[in-house]
Design a protein around this motif. Structure first.
Motif, PDB file in Angstrom:
ATOM      1  N   UNK A  40      59.366 -18.806 -14.524  1.00 12.77           N
ATOM      2  CA  UNK A  40      58.546 -18.874 -13.309  1.00 12.77           C
ATOM      3  C   UNK A  40      59.122 -17.915 -12.272  1.00 12.77           C
ATOM      4  N   UNK A  41      58.295 -17.608 -11.281  1.00 13.45           N
ATOM      5  CA  UNK A  41      58.727 -16.811 -10.135  1.00 13.45           C
ATOM      6  C   UNK A  41      58.266 -17.485  -8.852  1.00 13.45           C
ATOM      7  N   UNK A  42      59.144 -17.536  -7.856  1.00 11.19           N
ATOM      8  CA  UNK A  42      58.794 -18.017  -6.508  1.00 11.19           C
ATOM      9  C   UNK A  42      58.183 -19.407  -6.535  1.00 11.19           C
ATOM     10  N   UNK A  43      58.899 -20.339  -7.136  1.00 14.91           N
ATOM     11  CA  UNK A  43      58.446 -21.723  -7.167  1.00 14.91           C
ATOM     12  C   UNK A  43      58.616 -22.349  -8.528  1.00 14.91           C
ATOM     13  N   UNK A  44      58.314 -23.629  -8.597  1.00 15.54           N
ATOM     14  CA  UNK A  44      58.431 -24.372  -9.854  1.00 15.54           C
ATOM     15  C   UNK A  44      57.082 -24.453 -10.552  1.00 15.54           C
ATOM     16  N   UNK A  45      57.153 -24.648 -11.859  1.00 19.43           N
ATOM     17  CA  UNK A  45      55.934 -24.814 -12.664  1.00 19.43           C
ATOM     18  C   UNK A  45      56.034 -26.114 -13.441  1.00 19.43           C
ATOM     19  N   UNK A  46      54.987 -26.886 -13.383  1.00 15.01           N
ATOM     20  CA  UNK A  46      54.919 -28.132 -14.145  1.00 15.01           C
ATOM     21  C   UNK A  46      54.115 -27.873 -15.413  1.00 15.01           C
ATOM     22  N   UNK A  47      54.783 -28.014 -16.544  1.00 12.38           N
ATOM     23  CA  UNK A  47      54.170 -27.791 -17.850  1.00 12.38           C
ATOM     24  C   UNK A  47      53.919 -29.154 -18.477  1.00 12.38           C
ATOM     25  N   UNK A  48      52.672 -29.468 -18.750  1.00  5.96           N
ATOM     26  CA  UNK A  48      52.357 -30.778 -19.317  1.00  5.96           C
ATOM     27  C   UNK A  48      52.418 -30.791 -20.838  1.00  5.96           C
ATOM     28  N   UNK A  49      52.349 -29.612 -21.458  1.00  8.20           N
ATOM     29  CA  UNK A  49      52.428 -29.550 -22.921  1.00  8.20           C
ATOM     30  C   UNK A  49      52.934 -28.174 -23.325  1.00  8.20           C
ATOM     31  N   UNK A  50      53.877 -28.139 -24.277  1.00  7.24           N
ATOM     32  CA  UNK A  50      54.420 -26.890 -24.793  1.00  7.24           C
ATOM     33  C   UNK A  50      54.726 -27.080 -26.273  1.00  7.24           C
ATOM     34  N   UNK A  51      54.009 -26.325 -27.112  1.00  6.59           N
ATOM     35  CA  UNK A  51      54.176 -26.415 -28.564  1.00  6.59           C
ATOM     36  C   UNK A  51      54.326 -25.002 -29.105  1.00  6.59           C
ATOM     37  N   UNK A  52      55.312 -24.804 -29.966  1.00  5.48           N
ATOM     38  CA  UNK A  52      55.571 -23.487 -30.550  1.00  5.48           C
ATOM     39  C   UNK A  52      55.520 -23.577 -32.073  1.00  5.48           C
ATOM     40  N   UNK A  53      54.800 -22.662 -32.676  1.00  4.71           N
ATOM     41  CA  UNK A  53      54.650 -22.623 -34.132  1.00  4.71           C
ATOM     42  C   UNK A  53      55.194 -21.300 -34.668  1.00  4.71           C
ATOM     43  N   UNK A  54      56.058 -21.363 -35.644  1.00  2.85           N
ATOM     44  CA  UNK A  54      56.388 -20.163 -36.400  1.00  2.85           C
ATOM     45  C   UNK A  54      55.287 -19.934 -37.436  1.00  2.85           C
ATOM     46  N   UNK A  55      54.967 -18.662 -37.683  1.00  2.00           N
ATOM     47  CA  UNK A  55      53.855 -18.317 -38.552  1.00  2.00           C
ATOM     48  C   UNK A  55      54.362 -17.581 -39.790  1.00  2.00           C
ATOM     49  N   UNK A  56      53.783 -17.908 -40.937  1.00  4.94           N
ATOM     50  CA  UNK A  56      54.069 -17.183 -42.171  1.00  4.94           C
ATOM     51  C   UNK A  56      53.224 -15.928 -42.280  1.00  4.94           C
ATOM     52  N   UNK A  57      53.441 -15.172 -43.311  1.00  5.75           N
ATOM     53  CA  UNK A  57      52.703 -13.931 -43.516  1.00  5.75           C
ATOM     54  C   UNK A  57      51.328 -14.211 -44.114  1.00  5.75           C
ATOM     55  N   UNK A  58      50.369 -13.335 -43.800  1.00  2.00           N
ATOM     56  CA  UNK A  58      49.018 -13.490 -44.350  1.00  2.00           C
ATOM     57  C   UNK A  58      48.894 -12.894 -45.749  1.00  2.00           C
ATOM     58  N   UNK A  59      49.877 -12.133 -46.219  1.00  2.45           N
ATOM     59  CA  UNK A  59      49.708 -11.341 -47.439  1.00  2.45           C
ATOM     60  C   UNK A  59      50.138 -12.096 -48.694  1.00  2.45           C
ATOM     61  N   UNK A  60      49.293 -12.051 -49.695  1.00  2.00           N
ATOM     62  CA  UNK A  60      49.645 -12.664 -50.957  1.00  2.00           C
ATOM     63  C   UNK A  60      50.175 -11.629 -51.965  1.00  2.00           C
ATOM     64  N   UNK A  61      49.973 -10.340 -51.679  1.00  2.00           N
ATOM     65  CA  UNK A  61      50.408  -9.314 -52.649  1.00  2.00           C
ATOM     66  C   UNK A  61      50.911  -8.077 -51.933  1.00  2.00           C
ATOM     67  N   UNK A  62      51.765  -8.297 -50.930  1.00  2.00           N
ATOM     68  CA  UNK A  62      52.292  -7.160 -50.159  1.00  2.00           C
ATOM     69  C   UNK A  62      53.717  -6.840 -50.585  1.00  2.00           C
TER      70      UNK A  62
END
Length: 496
Positions: free
Chosen positions: A474-496
């Motif tokens: 944040x900048x210049x004040x506080x932020x209230x976050x009601x929800x925070x979810x993070x997902x790691x993602x796999x690759x889309x390729x099956x034959x790369x």
């Protein structure tokens, strides 16, 4: 050229892209976005469901990371989550497409996938200095992989410098084709042709003329229904920047209107951007088997060379597939398709947070590709800015995805990204008590979806060297976050 010549051209192209691939630098190469194995990509083409698979073709130059004579690259999928690389589908092989198999679309017709594309030639044989010779061509395939070209179905009117990018659909037994035109008086238009069989085509009418006199060509038109309205998406060439709008060398937008076969298109809205980011172009959509309207766009640039173009052996990617819906306000909503969640390999639920300027929150470390879902309590926050520093590196570089409470906009700020183009792009936020952001981060890009998808911001970002993190600040004040979810993602390729 003969059909045998096309087989030779395809084999030559496959060898060239394999050679480029052997030296490809993967520091920014996408994991969750469609891109060729190496070389150049631009417009998505021929998006369709055929033979039990989703087919995505695209403009492709297999000989370098620069734009050049266009081929059609190809990937396919059973679920739009994992993608299989397919052989290059088409190469220049006819007199009419000697300088490029330009953009087009596809319609499944029984046991065949019928493709319509623009056959492109330079009038002087070298460049666009004396204009183009462009015609609409047809090709068919029974397996989605090997194509038989059937030649020209719509001749280009004499003297028109731009006449390209056919989007074709069928209603009942009747076929419809729209494409972009630069008129004799240098105005951007969309023309409509109709056919009873998809082979013999007749001019129907000028469906749309951009009211902006600076728009001299409307590239990559797409026309599709949402509810009882029709969306006409197109990419106007020539408009001057106005505030936050049309800041890119190439921009994509839409109007919503009423239309029925045999009648004029009546626009009910002004032109609106499809995406506010620095790189989103050439939207093409299709109707999925379950009735959803799904589209792809190109993330790349003709005017500002992406950083990967210089020495990494590749340039550009497609945005993640998006589902389009229409709000009561006649604004098109776009969100990642539900299937995209299938790429989530690990999820961290970080919960509610109160963030202060002196205590940023580390969301993820050692990031390759990720998705972050964030809800900000605007009514309970005092910060002037709150956001995510994505692809942050130990030397202090990062791209900022932030809500600016003073401007009431969401920014993707690349001033300190590391490599490539700087500057920022910004989307408006409707006032409210909370803001939901969904942010997809890849090695070389970020896509931001606001709320229910009424606005999106998609840009390429080329990080500095070193391990990458995502941080909440944040900048210049506080932020209230009601929800925070993070997902790691796999690759889309099956034959790369």
């Amino acid at each position: 050229m003969t059909v045998r010549d096309m087989e030779y051209e395809l084999a030559r192209a496959e060898t060239a892209v394999a050679d480029l691939r052997s030296n490809r630098n993967d520091r920014w190469y996408p994991r969750v976005h469609i891109a060729p194995p190496a070389g150049w990509i631009n417009d998505p083409n021929g998006i369709s469901f055929f033979g039990g698979r989703y087919q995505v073709y695209f403009q492709h130059h297999p000989y370098s990371a620069q734009w050049g004579p266009m081929h059609w690259g190809h990937v396919s999928s059973t679920d739009m989550v994992t993608w299989r690389r397919e052989p290059i589908a088409m190469a220049p092989s006819l007199e009419e497409d000697r300088d490029g198999v330009f953009s087009g679309s596809a319609v499944a017709d029984g046991d065949e996938l019928v493709v319509f594309y623009t056959g492109h030639r330079w009038r002087n044989g070298r460049n666009e200095g004396d204009g183009n010779l462009q015609v609409q061509c047809r090709a068919v395939t029974t397996d989605g992989i090997e194509f038989t070209k059937q030649g020209v179905v719509v001749e280009g009117p004499a003297g028109l410098p731009h006449f390209r990018d056919p989007k074709v659909w069928r209603m009942g037994e009747k076929w419809f084709m729209v494409f972009g035109v630069c008129s004799a008086d240098n105005r951007g238009e969309v023309w409509l042709y109709t056919s009873a069989d998809g082979e013999a085509w007749d001019f129907d009418r000028i469906l749309f003329r951009d009211p902006d006199p600076d728009a001299f060509m409307l590239e990559c038109p797409d026309m599709f229904p949402l509810g009882d309205k029709w969306v006409l998406a197109y990419c106007p060439m020539g408009p001057k920047p106005t505030g936050y709008v049309s800041r890119n060398g190439h921009n994509a937008g839409y109007v919503v209107g009423d239309w029925a076969p045999g009648s004029d298109f009546v626009a009910l809205t002004d032109y609106r951007l499809v995406d506010w980011g620095a790189e989103f172009y050439a939207l093409q959509s299709f109707e999925a088997p379950d009735g959803r309207r799904i589209g792809f766009g190109w993330m790349g640039s003709f005017t500002v060379p992406p950083a990967s173009q210089a020495e990494d052996g590749w340039s550009g990617q497609l945005a993640v597939p998006r589902e389009f819906t229409l709000g009561d306000d006649l604004r098109v909503r776009a969100l990642p398709i539900a299937e995209f969640a299938g790429l989530r390999s690990h999820t961290d639920v970080l919960g509610a947070q109160v963030v202060t300027p002196d205590a940023p929150v580390t969301v993820l470390t050692e990031v390759d590709s990720a998705e972050v879902e964030l809800t900000i309590d605007l009514a309970g926050s005092t910060a002037e800015r709150v956001g995510l520093a994505v692809n942050a590196t130990p030397d202090g570089h990062a791209t900022l995805v932030e809500y600016d409470d003073l401007a009431r906009r969401v920014n993707v700020d690349r001033r300190n990204t590391g490599h490539g183009e700087k500057g920022y792009r910004s989307a408006p936020v409707d006032p409210g008590d909370e803001l939901r952001l969904r942010v997809i981060v890849d090695r070389g890009s970020v896509e931001v979806f606001l709320g229910d998808g009424a606005e999106t911001v998609s840009s390429l970002i080329f990080a500095a060297d070193g391990p990458r993190e995502i941080r909440l600040y944040t900048e210049s004040g506080t932020a209230t976050i009601t929800s925070l979810v993070a997902h790691r993602l796999g690759s889309i390729w099956e034959n790369d």
